[in-house]
Design an enzyme around this catalytic site. Structure first.
Site, PDB file in Angstrom:
ATOM      1  N   ASN A 194      38.590  27.030  77.533  1.00 28.20           N
ATOM      2  CA  ASN A 194      39.947  26.544  77.752  1.00 28.20           C
ATOM      3  C   ASN A 194      40.348  25.579  76.662  1.00 28.20           C
ATOM      4  OD1 ASN A 194      41.000  27.903  79.999  1.00 28.20           O
ATOM      5  ND2 ASN A 194      39.654  26.725  81.344  1.00 28.20           N
ATOM      6  N   ASP A 236      29.221  28.991  71.225  1.00 27.71           N
ATOM      7  CA  ASP A 236      28.473  27.765  71.474  1.00 27.71           C
ATOM      8  C   ASP A 236      28.058  27.205  70.120  1.00 27.71           C
ATOM      9  OD1 ASP A 236      27.660  25.949  73.430  1.00 27.71           O
ATOM     10  OD2 ASP A 236      25.589  26.609  73.314  1.00 27.71           O
ATOM     11  N   HIS A 263      42.757  24.198  71.173  1.00 24.27           N
ATOM     12  CA  HIS A 263      42.648  24.126  69.720  1.00 24.27           C
ATOM     13  C   HIS A 263      41.894  25.350  69.181  1.00 24.27           C
ATOM     14  CE1 HIS A 263      41.958  22.385  65.766  1.00 24.27           C
ATOM     15  NE2 HIS A 263      40.699  22.799  65.895  1.00 24.27           N
ATOM     16  N   LYS A 264      40.756  25.650  69.826  1.00 22.50           N
ATOM     17  CA  LYS A 264      39.958  26.805  69.399  1.00 22.50           C
ATOM     18  C   LYS A 264      40.729  28.099  69.617  1.00 22.50           C
ATOM     19  CE  LYS A 264      35.321  25.219  70.639  1.00 22.50           C
ATOM     20  NZ  LYS A 264      34.191  25.588  71.484  1.00 22.50           N
TER      21      LYS A 264
HETATM   22  P1  IMP Z   1      31.096  23.467  71.477  1.00 21.08           P
HETATM   23  O1  IMP Z   1      30.001  24.443  71.818  1.00 21.08           O
HETATM   24  O2  IMP Z   1      32.074  24.028  70.478  1.00 21.08           O
HETATM   25  O3  IMP Z   1      31.777  22.901  72.686  1.00 21.08           O
HETATM   26  O4  IMP Z   1      30.428  22.246  70.718  1.00 21.08           O
HETATM   27  C1  IMP Z   1      29.454  21.418  71.328  1.00 21.08           C
HETATM   28  C2  IMP Z   1      29.439  20.052  70.670  1.00 21.08           C
HETATM   29  O5  IMP Z   1      29.039  20.179  69.299  1.00 21.08           O
HETATM   30  C3  IMP Z   1      30.789  19.351  70.628  1.00 21.08           C
HETATM   31  O6  IMP Z   1      30.986  18.583  71.782  1.00 21.08           O
HETATM   32  C4  IMP Z   1      30.649  18.447  69.401  1.00 21.08           C
HETATM   33  O7  IMP Z   1      29.962  17.252  69.736  1.00 21.08           O
HETATM   34  C5  IMP Z   1      29.760  19.262  68.485  1.00 21.08           C
HETATM   35  N1  IMP Z   1      30.584  20.044  67.539  1.00 21.08           N
HETATM   36  C6  IMP Z   1      30.947  21.345  67.643  1.00 21.08           C
HETATM   37  N2  IMP Z   1      31.685  21.734  66.594  1.00 21.08           N
HETATM   38  C7  IMP Z   1      31.800  20.636  65.811  1.00 21.08           C
HETATM   39  C8  IMP Z   1      32.480  20.400  64.578  1.00 21.08           C
HETATM   40  O8  IMP Z   1      33.132  21.269  63.977  1.00 21.08           O
HETATM   41  N3  IMP Z   1      32.377  19.144  64.083  1.00 21.08           N
HETATM   42  C9  IMP Z   1      31.676  18.145  64.703  1.00 21.08           C
HETATM   43  N4  IMP Z   1      31.056  18.319  65.858  1.00 21.08           N
HETATM   44  C10 IMP Z   1      31.110  19.556  66.414  1.00 21.08           C
END
Ligand code: IMP
Length: 193
Positions: free
Chosen positions: A8, A68, A11-12
């Site tokens: 959800n 992820d 931005h992504k």
């Molecule tokens: P997600 O799986 O995209 O939700 O990422 C998990 C966690 O990795 C996020 O809560 C951030 O702490 C870190 N993270 C993911 N992508 C980035 C990025 O592009 N820059 C910095 N931290 C990131």
């Protein structure tokens, strides 16, 4: 063609829709009224991405994908890795996570790290995975205020500025997520002529 993105994160979603073009309509979980707390308890990024995609597929029987991401630091044996979001505890902030990493790294001169994104796609019942990775180093203190997460302490190889000192466009040109996403889109484009 509709593809559910098991997230959800607005931005992504926008980022992915703009990369996917008009042929695909990227649909969020909210768009299909899915408010489930989807389990994400696997020991690695691939496991979590597959778990989320399979959950949505089993329930809705529709093409879907999930992602992820983790920051993997060499000298910390790949941590925070799959725990990146909640590294400093359940209710922690990005600030807390960065503080924990900087503290754990304070005596280490090997600062090598990478961001890795895994995307899992289920298309016509078949499973596909795509990976994007960017290598870099962990700074000794924060630089910049753009972006999110660990961006202020991540210096991508070949650059003199951290992710948090880049514009979103510049970061998206080299980022782990963008690379994984481009592989996904390239694959989707081979599926329908
Ligand atoms: P997600 O799986 O995209 O939700 O990422 C998990 C966690 O990795 C996020 O809560 C951030 O702490 C870190 N993270 C993911 N992508 C980035 C990025 O592009 N820059 C910095 N931290 C990131």
């Amino acid at each position: 063609m509709e593809l559910i993105f098991a997230s959800n994160n607005r931005h992504k979603l926008e980022e992915i829709q703009s990369a996917a073009g008009e042929r695909y309509k990227i649909v969020s979980l909210a768009d299909i009224s899915c408010y489930d707390d989807i389990p994400e308890d696997q020991p690695d990024l691939l496991g979590n991405a597959l778990q989320k995609a399979h959950y949505v597929y089993e329930k809705y029987r529709k093409d879907c994908f999930s992602d992820d991401t983790g920051l993997e630091i060499e000298v910390l044996d790949g941590r925070p890795g799959v725990y990146s979001a909640r590294y400093a505890g359940e209710q922690c902030s990005f600030e807390d996570n960065i503080n924990k990493v900087l503290n754990e790294m304070r005596h280490h001169s090997n600062r090598k790290a990478c961001f890795r994104t895994v995307i899992a796609l289920i298309l016509n019942g078949k499973e596909y995975t795509f990976e994007g990775r960017v290598d870099g180093t962990i700074l000794r203190s924060r630089q910049g205020s753009e972006g999110f997460g660990y961006d202020p302490v991540f210096l991508p190889d070949g650059y003199a500025v951290s992710f948090a000192e880049m514009t979103m466009e510049a970061k998206n040109a080299v980022s782990h997520r963008a690379k994984a996403l481009h592989k996904l889109i390239a694959f989707l484009n081979t599926q329908h002529g």
